[in-house]
Write an enzyme that holds these catalytic residues in place. Sequence first.
Site, PDB file in Angstrom:
ATOM      1  N   TYR A  28      23.294  22.186  35.355  1.00 39.89           N
ATOM      2  CA  TYR A  28      24.611  22.742  35.056  1.00 39.89           C
ATOM      3  C   TYR A  28      25.575  22.289  36.134  1.00 39.89           C
ATOM      4  O   TYR A  28      25.277  22.402  37.324  1.00 39.89           O
ATOM      5  CB  TYR A  28      24.550  24.270  35.024  1.00 39.89           C
ATOM      6  CG  TYR A  28      25.874  24.942  34.741  1.00 39.89           C
ATOM      7  CD1 TYR A  28      26.468  24.858  33.484  1.00 39.89           C
ATOM      8  CD2 TYR A  28      26.536  25.674  35.723  1.00 39.89           C
ATOM      9  CE1 TYR A  28      27.680  25.478  33.222  1.00 39.89           C
ATOM     10  CE2 TYR A  28      27.753  26.305  35.467  1.00 39.89           C
ATOM     11  CZ  TYR A  28      28.322  26.203  34.213  1.00 39.89           C
ATOM     12  OH  TYR A  28      29.521  26.827  33.959  1.00 39.89           O
ATOM     13  N   ASP A  52      25.377  17.038  43.187  1.00 38.13           N
ATOM     14  CA  ASP A  52      26.036  18.331  42.990  1.00 38.13           C
ATOM     15  C   ASP A  52      25.283  19.393  43.792  1.00 38.13           C
ATOM     16  O   ASP A  52      24.256  19.905  43.368  1.00 38.13           O
ATOM     17  CB  ASP A  52      26.069  18.682  41.496  1.00 38.13           C
ATOM     18  CG  ASP A  52      26.774  20.014  41.237  1.00 38.13           C
ATOM     19  OD1 ASP A  52      27.229  20.652  42.207  1.00 38.13           O
ATOM     20  OD2 ASP A  52      26.861  20.405  40.050  1.00 38.13           O
ATOM     21  N   LYS A  63      30.215  27.772  45.923  1.00 37.11           N
ATOM     22  CA  LYS A  63      29.400  28.942  46.268  1.00 37.11           C
ATOM     23  C   LYS A  63      29.422  29.261  47.779  1.00 37.11           C
ATOM     24  O   LYS A  63      30.419  29.770  48.256  1.00 37.11           O
ATOM     25  CB  LYS A  63      27.993  28.778  45.696  1.00 37.11           C
ATOM     26  CG  LYS A  63      28.094  28.667  44.151  1.00 37.11           C
ATOM     27  CD  LYS A  63      26.836  28.803  43.364  1.00 37.11           C
ATOM     28  CE  LYS A  63      27.202  28.911  41.881  1.00 37.11           C
ATOM     29  NZ  LYS A  63      26.626  27.917  41.007  1.00 37.11           N
TER      30      LYS A  63
HETATM   31  C1  LIG Z   1      27.593  27.215  39.904  1.00 41.48           C
HETATM   32  C2  LIG Z   1      27.491  25.767  39.767  1.00 41.48           C
HETATM   33  C3  LIG Z   1      28.573  24.986  39.331  1.00 41.48           C
HETATM   34  C4  LIG Z   1      29.847  25.590  38.831  1.00 41.48           C
HETATM   35  O1  LIG Z   1      30.537  26.280  39.839  1.00 41.48           O
HETATM   36  P1  LIG Z   1      31.623  27.371  39.388  1.00 41.48           P
HETATM   37  O2  LIG Z   1      32.212  27.794  40.700  1.00 41.48           O
HETATM   38  O3  LIG Z   1      30.888  28.440  38.673  1.00 41.48           O
HETATM   39  O4  LIG Z   1      32.609  26.683  38.528  1.00 41.48           O
HETATM   40  C5  LIG Z   1      28.438  23.615  39.334  1.00 41.48           C
HETATM   41  N1  LIG Z   1      27.298  23.033  39.733  1.00 41.48           N
HETATM   42  C6  LIG Z   1      26.239  23.742  40.148  1.00 41.48           C
HETATM   43  C7  LIG Z   1      24.997  23.031  40.587  1.00 41.48           C
HETATM   44  C8  LIG Z   1      26.289  25.133  40.163  1.00 41.48           C
HETATM   45  O5  LIG Z   1      25.218  25.835  40.534  1.00 41.48           O
END
Ligand SMILES: *Cc1c(COP(=O)(O)O)cnc(C)c1O
Length: 435
Positions: A151, A246, A274
Amino acid sequence: MNTLGDTPNRSRSKAMQERAERYFPGGVNSPVRAFRAVGGEPPFVERADGAWLTDADGNRYIDYFGSWGPMILGHAFPPVVEAIARAARNSASFGASTAAEADLAERVAACYPALEKMRFVSSGTEATMSAIRLARAATGRKIVVKFEGCYHGHADGLLVKAGSGVATLGIPGSAGVPEEIAGLTLALPYNDASAVEAAFAAHLGAIAAVILEPVVGNAGCIVPASGYLAGLRALTTREGALLIVDEVMTGFRVALGGACERYGIEADLVTLGKIVGGGLPVGVFGGKRRFMDLLAPLGPVYQAGTLSGNPLAMAAGIATVGYLQEHAETVYPQLEATAKAVFEGVAAEAAKAGVAMTLNRVGSMGTWFFTPGPVRNYAEAATSDTERFGRFHRAMLERGVWLPPSQFEAAFVSTAHGGAEVKATIEAAREALRA
Ligand SMILES: *Cc1c(COP(=O)(O)O)cnc(C)c1O
């Protein structure tokens, strides 16, 4: 039952959920919060302190989702609270540059040498979306390779075979994404470098970037196989495509320098989120100077944000990342020890109860999959007995332990989790696995 031995009353949460459903689809502002995958009703949180959440009815829970990742230092960590309060007294936002932005950038760059230049945004979604735009501009190519179950936020082109809520709700993609856009994304199985090799051969000179979660968290926790990440690096370099790592979830989590440090990956672009915002909305994308200088106002790639680099968010980020930097030598071994104790402790209870379970863990993130396993990609994660997981989740919640409400979400441990929380969690699991 909660840890006090009472069956929790959640009448106030229930009333709040009913009210919320009048205003928000499903009563929520992010889908997995609605608990659809595990059944039961989501408690409304009133406050949290350290490892503990308190709901609107006064029930307390040990927190294993940590606001989906950011709360690595536990809730209401005093240096973070004070930093936010101090910043707020000087006004919440200016829409002009402040020194705090470079203060945080300096700390981020010290942990992630790949980020020669970076830009702050307000979410992980913005970070990955912008990184992909940049990769397309840098290469003049259109196709993006991602992996099933990963994701990367909810931008149109990244919702193909995505993890997190998309996997939780069993949606193959998302309605509203035109096939012309989805068609530019290739979703391949994780941990299979030969599938990537084949994609490069089939789309010669057309793949702009490969984006991945270096340790998957959003299909539940999946560990990269030995040599996999290095293989992707070699392939992307050979084919002239960018490697976008990511680290929105893994950044500052699996090591101070994230998976890039832990696995020695040389990324072209890295995305963070995060933890870097300490609980406030921050995302980061950055990487090699020659790519980042393509951004406006230096170059032709447009990207902007009214609240980007927001002073409160920067203050929370500086306090959080600063603490991690200054205490890295104690924080990360402590997280490792706590996580090992609780993840393996619960898995041992499953073995005793005769419940088929596969534990995947890297540092302070992990998942108890209800399958004999192994789980090395999304297809294998999907063999989990999600109904059994839901039963476990409800039984744990009743006993005062709040797990992420989906089999396809990683659980997290914070520095505020101690021996007492680990012991209480394992005891709760002993009963919950027999429920
Ligand atoms: C949470 C997450 C996102 C999205 O971040 P948001 O702040 O919720 O838009 C993208 N990539 C990874 C790996 C994530 O865990």
